[in-house]
Design an enzyme around this catalytic site. Structure first.
Site, PDB file in Angstrom:
ATOM      1  N   GLU A 189      46.247  26.219  -1.461  1.00 52.99           N
ATOM      2  CA  GLU A 189      47.401  25.333  -1.325  1.00 52.99           C
ATOM      3  C   GLU A 189      48.624  26.156  -1.667  1.00 52.99           C
ATOM      4  O   GLU A 189      48.582  26.866  -2.674  1.00 52.99           O
ATOM      5  CB  GLU A 189      47.288  24.134  -2.275  1.00 52.99           C
ATOM      6  CG  GLU A 189      46.188  23.185  -1.854  1.00 52.99           C
ATOM      7  CD  GLU A 189      46.039  21.960  -2.755  1.00 52.99           C
ATOM      8  OE1 GLU A 189      46.852  21.778  -3.679  1.00 52.99           O
ATOM      9  OE2 GLU A 189      45.104  21.188  -2.526  1.00 52.99           O
ATOM     10  N   HIS A 244      48.573  17.455  -0.622  1.00 52.84           N
ATOM     11  CA  HIS A 244      48.202  17.087  -2.001  1.00 52.84           C
ATOM     12  C   HIS A 244      49.197  16.059  -2.586  1.00 52.84           C
ATOM     13  O   HIS A 244      49.844  16.320  -3.591  1.00 52.84           O
ATOM     14  CB  HIS A 244      48.138  18.341  -2.892  1.00 52.84           C
ATOM     15  CG  HIS A 244      47.257  18.147  -4.098  1.00 52.84           C
ATOM     16  ND1 HIS A 244      46.510  19.159  -4.668  1.00 52.84           N
ATOM     17  CD2 HIS A 244      47.007  17.060  -4.861  1.00 52.84           C
ATOM     18  CE1 HIS A 244      45.860  18.702  -5.723  1.00 52.84           C
ATOM     19  NE2 HIS A 244      46.151  17.421  -5.854  1.00 52.84           N
ATOM     20  N   GLY A 273      48.143  12.815  -3.259  1.00 55.21           N
ATOM     21  CA  GLY A 273      47.298  11.685  -3.665  1.00 55.21           C
ATOM     22  C   GLY A 273      47.957  10.762  -4.676  1.00 55.21           C
ATOM     23  O   GLY A 273      47.923   9.538  -4.538  1.00 55.21           O
ATOM     24  N   ARG A 296      25.849  12.344 -10.809  1.00 57.33           N
ATOM     25  CA  ARG A 296      24.835  12.880 -11.728  1.00 57.33           C
ATOM     26  C   ARG A 296      24.167  11.728 -12.475  1.00 57.33           C
ATOM     27  O   ARG A 296      22.995  11.741 -12.748  1.00 57.33           O
ATOM     28  CB  ARG A 296      25.484  13.828 -12.735  1.00 57.33           C
ATOM     29  CG  ARG A 296      25.437  15.265 -12.259  1.00 57.33           C
ATOM     30  CD  ARG A 296      26.084  16.152 -13.237  1.00 57.33           C
ATOM     31  NE  ARG A 296      27.376  15.567 -13.623  1.00 57.33           N
ATOM     32  CZ  ARG A 296      28.288  16.169 -14.351  1.00 57.33           C
ATOM     33  NH1 ARG A 296      28.064  17.380 -14.791  1.00 57.33           N
ATOM     34  NH2 ARG A 296      29.428  15.594 -14.651  1.00 57.33           N
ATOM     35  N   ARG A 337      39.546  18.211  -4.647  1.00 53.34           N
ATOM     36  CA  ARG A 337      40.005  19.601  -4.742  1.00 53.34           C
ATOM     37  C   ARG A 337      39.511  20.362  -3.513  1.00 53.34           C
ATOM     38  O   ARG A 337      38.363  20.199  -3.085  1.00 53.34           O
ATOM     39  CB  ARG A 337      39.458  20.284  -6.003  1.00 53.34           C
ATOM     40  CG  ARG A 337      40.122  19.865  -7.299  1.00 53.34           C
ATOM     41  CD  ARG A 337      41.575  20.322  -7.403  1.00 53.34           C
ATOM     42  NE  ARG A 337      42.207  19.944  -8.653  1.00 53.34           N
ATOM     43  CZ  ARG A 337      42.933  18.834  -8.850  1.00 53.34           C
ATOM     44  NH1 ARG A 337      43.133  17.978  -7.854  1.00 53.34           N
ATOM     45  NH2 ARG A 337      43.487  18.585 -10.024  1.00 53.34           N
TER      46      ARG A 337
HETATM   47  C1  DGY Z   1      45.447  15.365 -10.390  1.00 52.25           C
HETATM   48  O1  DGY Z   1      46.019  14.610 -11.187  1.00 52.25           O
HETATM   49  O2  DGY Z   1      44.496  16.085 -10.716  1.00 52.25           O
HETATM   50  C2  DGY Z   1      45.982  15.385  -9.008  1.00 52.25           C
HETATM   51  O3  DGY Z   1      45.160  16.037  -8.125  1.00 52.25           O
HETATM   52  C3  DGY Z   1      47.347  16.019  -9.006  1.00 52.25           C
HETATM   53  O4  DGY Z   1      47.184  17.379  -9.215  1.00 52.25           O
END
Ligand code: DGY
Length: 325
Positions: A265, A284, A286, A176, A236
Site C-alpha cells: 500500500e 484502505h 474501511g 480457530r 490486510r
Molecule cells: C485498523 O484499524 O487496523 C484499520 O485497518 C486501519 O488501519
C-alpha cells in the site's frame, strides 16, 4: 506527560488529551516519518500516539523510555509487539468502534464486484457509454448465496449481519475457535478451511495478519474456491497473494474480487487489478467515516490518559507487560 502524534488525528482525541493536561506535538507533513525522524521526535515524548506508522524493533529499542504507545487502529501487525513487551511498553489499540464502518466497506466491495460497478463507472468517464446491449454488462445476484467468513469476530459478524439481512445469505465461517454468540445470532456454521473455500459464493476475510494467516489465500486456496465466487479482503493485503489472485481472476477460477487492502500500500496505479471488470479496489478506507475515526481517536487518547494516571490502558494488546517478574 508529553504526547507525540504521528499524524493529524480527529479533534475529539486531541481535546481529551488536552483536557487531561497532557502536552501534544503532532507531525503535520503529508508523508510517513522515517524511523530516524520518529526516534528524534520521541526523545521529547513520554507517550506515542501512532497512526499508520511502522514501529519496528530498532525504533522501539531507541525509544525504550516511552511509557505507552497508543495505536490509532485495531490492527497492530505493524508493531514489533514482542519487543515492546520485552521493553515493558504497553501498546493499546482501538477495538470494536470500527466494526460497523469496516463491514459497510466489505459489503460495498461485494456489491461493486458483483455488478462490475467501478469498471462501469470508469466506462462513463472514458466516454464508452454507448448503446444498450441486453447481453452485456451482466453482474451476479447475491440473493440466497452462501457467505463464508474467514475470521468471524466483531467485523466479520457485522458483515454477516448485513448479508443475512439484505440477501438472506447462509453464513458459514472458519475460525480457530467457535463463535457461539454469532452462531446463535446468525445460525452460522463453523466449517473447515477447505469447506469454506468450496462452499462460499462470497468469501470475506476479517482476520488479523499473523504468521498463520499471511499468504493464506494463495494459488492452492484460490483453486479450491467455488467457481463463480467473489473474494473480499478488508483486513490486510498480505493475507492474500496478489499474483495468485490475479491468476485466479484471469483464468476465471473465481469470478471477482473486492479489496480495501493491498500489498504493498499504496497500490501502483498501473496494477492490472484496477482494470479488471469484476474487481473493485479501495485505498484502505474501511474505518474512514467521521464518527468512526473520532471514536478511534478517543480510544487512543483514553489509552494514553489511563497510563498518565498510573492505570493500565483500557484497550491493551500486550497485557504481559503488567505481569510480575
Ligand atoms: C485498523 O484499524 O487496523 C484499520 O485497518 C486501519 O488501519
Amino acid at each position: 506527560m508529553n504526547v507525540f502524534i504521528t499524524r493529524v488525528i480527529p479533534e475529539s482525541g486531541l481535546r481529551l488529551l488536552e483536557a487531561a493536561g497532557l502536552k501534544i506535538k503532532q507531525w503535520t507533513q503529508q508523508r510517513n516519518m522515517t524511523r530516524e525522524e520518529l526516534i528524534a521526535e520521541c526523545q521529547w515524548a513520554d507517550a506515542l500516539l501512532s497512526a499508520g506508522q511502522r514501529l519496528d524493533r530498532d525504533f522501539l529499542e531507541a525509544s525504550a523510555h516511552l511509557k505507552v504507545i497508543a495505536l490509532h487502529s485495531v490492527g497492530y501487525d505493524n508493531v514489533a509487539i514482542e519487543t515492546a513487551t520485552r521493553l515493558k511498553i504497553p501498546v493499546g489499540n482501538t477495538p470494536g468502534v470500527l466494526s460497523g464502518a469496516t463491514a459497510d466497506t466489505a459489503f460495498l466491495l461485494m456489491m461493486a464486484a458483483a455488478r462490475n460497478a467501478f469498471y462501469m463507472n470508469r466506462k462513463i468517464i472514458n466516454g464508452e457509454w454507448d448503446f444498450f446491449e441486453p447481453t452485456a454488462n451482466l453482474g451476479k445476484e447475491l440473493n440466497g448465496c452462501t457467505l463464508g467468513v474467514f475470521g468471524l469476530g466483531k467485523i466479520g459478524t457485522e458483515m454477516a449481519k448485513r448479508c443475512a439481512g439484505a440477501f438472506g445469505m447462509k453464513i458459514i465461517y472458519h475460525n480457530r475457535s467457535r463463535n457461539e454468540e454469532a452462531e446463535n445470532l446468525l445460525d452460522a456454521e463453523l466449517v473447515s478451511f477447505e469447506e469454506l473455500l468450496a462452499q462460499s459464493d462470497v468469501l470475506t476475510v476479517h482476520t488479523a495478519l499473523t504468521a498463520e494467516t499471511e499468504g493464506k489465500f494463495n494459488r492452492t486456496a484460490f483453486k479450491q474456491m467455488k467457481p463463480g465466487s467473489i473474494f473480499i479482503n478488508t483486513a490486510r493485503g498480505s493475507i492474500h497473494n496478489e499474483a495468485d489472485l490475479m491468476e485466479a481472476l484471469e483464468s476465471k477460477t473465481i469470478w471477482g474480487a473486492g479489496l480495501d487492502v493491498t500489498n504493498p500500500e499504496p497500490m501502483h496505479p498501473d496494477n492490472r487489478l484496477l482494470f479488471m471488470p469484476n474487481v473493485a479496489v479501495l485505498p484502505h478506507i474501511g474505518s474512514a467515516t467521521e464518527g468512526t475515526r473520532n471514536a478511534m481517536a478517543r480510544l487512543a487518547a483514553e489509552n494514553i490518559i489511563a497510563v498518565s494516571k498510573g492505570e493500565k490502558p483500557p484497550f491493551l494488546v500486550n497485557p504481559e507487560v503488567y505481569k510480575e517478574g
